[in-house]
Design a protein around this motif. Structure first.
Motif, PDB file in Angstrom:
ATOM      1  N   LEU A   1      -3.532  -3.643  -4.831  1.00 11.74           N
ATOM      2  CA  LEU A   1      -2.744  -4.745  -5.362  1.00 11.74           C
ATOM      3  C   LEU A   1      -3.597  -5.998  -5.407  1.00 11.74           C
ATOM      4  CD1 LEU A   1       0.611  -4.275  -3.376  1.00 11.74           C
ATOM      5  CD2 LEU A   1      -0.113  -3.153  -5.495  1.00 11.74           C
ATOM      6  N   ALA A   2      -3.707  -6.600  -6.583  1.00 12.91           N
ATOM      7  CA  ALA A   2      -4.390  -7.875  -6.776  1.00 12.91           C
ATOM      8  C   ALA A   2      -3.348  -8.874  -7.254  1.00 12.91           C
ATOM      9  CB  ALA A   2      -5.511  -7.737  -7.804  1.00 12.91           C
ATOM     10  N   GLY A   3      -3.177  -9.975  -6.512  1.00 14.78           N
ATOM     11  CA  GLY A   3      -2.128 -10.893  -6.896  1.00 14.78           C
ATOM     12  C   GLY A   3      -2.090 -12.133  -6.024  1.00 14.78           C
TER      13      GLY A   3
ATOM     14  N   ALA B   1      -3.739  -8.924  -2.304  1.00 13.38           N
ATOM     15  CA  ALA B   1      -3.206 -10.182  -2.816  1.00 13.38           C
ATOM     16  C   ALA B   1      -3.232 -11.252  -1.724  1.00 13.38           C
ATOM     17  CB  ALA B   1      -1.783  -9.980  -3.313  1.00 13.38           C
ATOM     18  N   GLU B   2      -3.275 -12.515  -2.163  1.00 11.87           N
ATOM     19  CA  GLU B   2      -3.278 -13.618  -1.202  1.00 11.87           C
ATOM     20  C   GLU B   2      -2.616 -14.845  -1.833  1.00 11.87           C
ATOM     21  OE1 GLU B   2      -3.716 -16.193   1.949  1.00 11.87           O
ATOM     22  OE2 GLU B   2      -3.577 -14.011   1.832  1.00 11.87           O
ATOM     23  N   SER B   3      -1.973 -15.628  -1.000  1.00  9.37           N
ATOM     24  CA  SER B   3      -1.283 -16.825  -1.465  1.00  9.37           C
ATOM     25  C   SER B   3      -2.263 -17.794  -2.129  1.00  9.37           C
ATOM     26  CB  SER B   3      -0.591 -17.523  -0.297  1.00  9.37           C
ATOM     27  OG  SER B   3       0.445 -16.722   0.229  1.00  9.37           O
TER      28      SER B   3
ATOM     29  N   VAL C   1      -2.082  -5.474 -11.109  1.00  5.77           N
ATOM     30  CA  VAL C   1      -2.555  -6.850 -11.276  1.00  5.77           C
ATOM     31  C   VAL C   1      -1.373  -7.745 -11.620  1.00  5.77           C
ATOM     32  CG1 VAL C   1      -4.113  -8.373 -12.544  1.00  5.77           C
ATOM     33  CG2 VAL C   1      -4.780  -5.979 -12.114  1.00  5.77           C
ATOM     34  N   GLN C   2      -1.102  -8.756 -10.764  1.00  9.10           N
ATOM     35  CA  GLN C   2      -0.017  -9.698 -11.031  1.00  9.10           C
ATOM     36  C   GLN C   2      -0.431 -11.118 -10.650  1.00  9.10           C
ATOM     37  OE1 GLN C   2       4.102  -9.813  -9.010  1.00  9.10           O
ATOM     38  NE2 GLN C   2       3.148 -11.851  -8.974  1.00  9.10           N
ATOM     39  N   PHE C   3      -0.682 -11.944 -11.652  1.00  5.57           N
ATOM     40  CA  PHE C   3      -0.995 -13.355 -11.463  1.00  5.57           C
ATOM     41  C   PHE C   3      -0.227 -14.168 -12.504  1.00  5.57           C
ATOM     42  CE2 PHE C   3      -4.730 -11.147  -9.834  1.00  5.57           C
ATOM     43  CZ  PHE C   3      -5.027 -11.830  -8.675  1.00  5.57           C
ATOM     44  N   GLY C   4      -0.184 -15.467 -12.305  1.00  3.21           N
ATOM     45  CA  GLY C   4       0.465 -16.331 -13.283  1.00  3.21           C
ATOM     46  C   GLY C   4       0.965 -17.633 -12.683  1.00  3.21           C
TER      47      GLY C   4
ATOM     48  N   ALA D   1     -10.338   4.359 -12.480  1.00  2.00           N
ATOM     49  CA  ALA D   1      -9.022   4.013 -11.953  1.00  2.00           C
ATOM     50  C   ALA D   1      -8.108   3.579 -13.098  1.00  2.00           C
ATOM     51  CB  ALA D   1      -9.137   2.904 -10.914  1.00  2.00           C
ATOM     52  N   THR D   2      -6.813   3.557 -12.825  1.00  2.00           N
ATOM     53  CA  THR D   2      -5.823   3.184 -13.827  1.00  2.00           C
ATOM     54  C   THR D   2      -5.304   1.782 -13.550  1.00  2.00           C
ATOM     55  OG1 THR D   2      -5.105   5.482 -14.086  1.00  2.00           O
ATOM     56  CG2 THR D   2      -3.595   3.771 -14.860  1.00  2.00           C
ATOM     57  N   PRO D   3      -5.520   0.833 -14.474  1.00  2.00           N
ATOM     58  CA  PRO D   3      -4.938  -0.496 -14.295  1.00  2.00           C
ATOM     59  C   PRO D   3      -3.473  -0.516 -14.715  1.00  2.00           C
ATOM     60  CG  PRO D   3      -6.300  -0.453 -16.270  1.00  2.00           C
ATOM     61  CD  PRO D   3      -6.397   0.920 -15.652  1.00  2.00           C
ATOM     62  N   VAL D   4      -2.683  -1.286 -13.992  1.00  2.00           N
ATOM     63  CA  VAL D   4      -1.272  -1.501 -14.306  1.00  2.00           C
ATOM     64  C   VAL D   4      -1.022  -3.001 -14.229  1.00  2.00           C
ATOM     65  CG1 VAL D   4       1.124  -1.047 -13.639  1.00  2.00           C
ATOM     66  CG2 VAL D   4      -0.617   0.741 -13.345  1.00  2.00           C
ATOM     67  N   PHE D   5      -0.492  -3.592 -15.301  1.00  2.00           N
ATOM     68  CA  PHE D   5      -0.162  -5.016 -15.285  1.00  2.00           C
ATOM     69  C   PHE D   5       1.279  -5.210 -14.819  1.00  2.00           C
ATOM     70  CE2 PHE D   5      -3.354  -6.244 -18.871  1.00  2.00           C
ATOM     71  CZ  PHE D   5      -4.395  -6.148 -17.965  1.00  2.00           C
ATOM     72  N   VAL D   6       1.495  -6.305 -14.089  1.00  2.00           N
ATOM     73  CA  VAL D   6       2.825  -6.657 -13.595  1.00  2.00           C
ATOM     74  C   VAL D   6       3.088  -8.114 -13.968  1.00  2.00           C
ATOM     75  CG1 VAL D   6       4.339  -6.758 -11.575  1.00  2.00           C
ATOM     76  CG2 VAL D   6       2.495  -5.068 -11.653  1.00  2.00           C
TER      77      VAL D   6
END
Length: 419
Positions: free
Chosen positions: A182-184, A217-219, A247-250, A285-290
């Motif tokens: 998880l990257a976010g 992920a990190e704040s 991957v979830q950023f924004g 690896a398989t990327p998944v966007f969130v």
């Protein structure tokens, strides 16, 4: 807007990592059974109730709250099997790992009966393979002050035993299983202290023991800062064929007042998304966007005021362009908040509802169920590792009063970074 032909050069400029890692070497069997209650058989390790963790012993209880048990291990994925039950009483055991990752949710055992439950815990340290001479990069993730000494980054596997726990034995062994990385940002990370919580730390309890969740992920993070702080490097040094990168950023990318990491939704933000996808695919690896969970901001008519719509649209657009899965938490959380309504929606949020961005345990649990539902409806092979449960509809969420997962000992009044 840069086209696909520019992705590889952009990735090379942004990410200083070694070439794709070779296949992992076979794990050396190293199963150890720790006996917390009852008689220790030959070949097992007896643990007294007052045995504090020491480097010499390599295991023991931690300060900071009852039921914090640690085992010193190298980085990797570890299968943990617990024998639960007590000959003298009924019990209900909840288990969290590392920084409050929910692993087992309220397992009941009758007096005199035992059950076994298994799950996988990912353990990591900040260390990176040092770059070659004269090459860019670094030898460790650039942790922030909050992360220094965190259980997510230390050299041990820590379990927090909550409820009215009855844990007789803990078996720990290295395992090779697919990993969900998880990257976010703060809405994904393992929040270290009550009452804040994020969906990434609730997700492990929804999977069986055939998969690991590695929540990096990190704040306060953005797509760019996650790269410059070498957090993506840390994932890419470990990710293998058959793994997954969510991957979830924004929330923070949209902040023009953060000029060093601001990424407009129509341009730079999309370019960075392409980089993450390209680097994951390069390694098999398989990327998944969130898409990002929406903030809780109601209009007078009881509808949610969108604050991240252009970023959610960008995620959907790049997902279509690259033909990869998109889990749409933005739409799902809007339905969730509107279903609760302005009066009850604060019950899903941190700081008694005064925080309109970050969630509490209940809110994080519901959003994790949205992620699991997205995995299923997207037809991802990963879905076979989800624990069976009723279909989840964010427009008909569980009642806030139904969430009874015990709170962890760690507590803080500080809000997570970002908003």
């Amino acid at each position: 807007m840069p086209g696909p032909a520019m992705i590889a050069p952009l990735a090379a400029m942004l990410i200083a990592v070694a070439p794709p890692a070779p296949p992992p070497a076979p794990m050396t069997p190293a199963t150890t059974t720790y006996v917390l209650a009852g008689k220790a058989a030959p070949g097992t390790v007896a643990v007294a109730p007052d045995m504090m963790f020491s480097t010499a012993a390599g295991h023991g209880y931690e300060p900071g709250g009852p039921g914090l048990f640690s085992v010193a291990v190298p980085p990797g994925n570890y299968g943990v099997t617990l024998t639960l039950g007590d000959p003298a009483r009924a019990a209900v055991t909840t288990v969290k790992a590392e920084s409050r990752r929910l692993m087992l949710d309220r397992v009941a055992t009758a007096r005199g009966r035992t059950v076994t439950r298994s799950f996988v815990v990912n353990v990591r340290t900040p260390a990176l393979p040092p770059p070659p001479a004269n090459a860019p990069g670094g030898s460790a993730v650039r942790l922030n002050d909050r992360e220094q000494g965190s259980r997510n980054w230390d050299d041990r596997l820590t379990l927090e035993l909550l409820g009215t726990p009855a844990v007789a034995r803990i078996q720990v062994a290295p395992v090779t299983v697919p990993t969900v990385f998880l990257a976010g940002d703060s809405t994904v990370t393992d929040q270290p202290s009550e009452p804040a919580a994020s969906w990434g730390q609730m997700l492990p309890a929804l999977f069986d023991e055939g998969v690991a969740v590695a929540n990096h992920a990190e704040s306060g993070e953005t797509l760019k800062s996650f790269i410059t702080e070498l957090r993506l490097d840390r994932i890419l040094a470990e990710i293998r064929p058959g793994d997954w990168l969510f991957v979830q950023f924004g929330h923070n990318d949209q902040k023009a007042q953060w000029p060093q990491t601001h990424a407009p939704a129509a341009t730079t933000y999309r370019d960075y998304l392409r980089v993450y996808a390209a680097e994951a695919r390069r390694r098999g690896a398989t990327p998944v966007f969130v898409t990002s969970p929406e903030r809780r901001s109601f209009e007078p008519d009881g509808r949610i005021k969108p604050t991240l719509a252009d970023y959610a649209d960008a995620v959907r657009a790049v997902g279509r362009e690259l033909d990869l899965p998109v889990i749409d938490l933005n739409r799902a959380t809007i339905a969730f908040y509107e279903a609760l309504g302005p009066a009850r929606a604060p019950l899903a949020f941190n700081d008694g509802g005064r925080d309109a961005t970050h969630h509490n345990g209940y809110g994080a649990d519901q959003i994790a169920r949205m992620v699991a539902a997205g995995i299923r409806t997207s037809g991802l092979p990963l879905a076979r590792h989800l624990i069976a449960g009723r279909p989840y509809d964010p427009a008909h969420p569980d009642a806030p009063e139904s969430f009874t997962v015990p709170a962890s000992a760690a507590r803080s009044d500080l809000r997570p970074r970002g908003n």
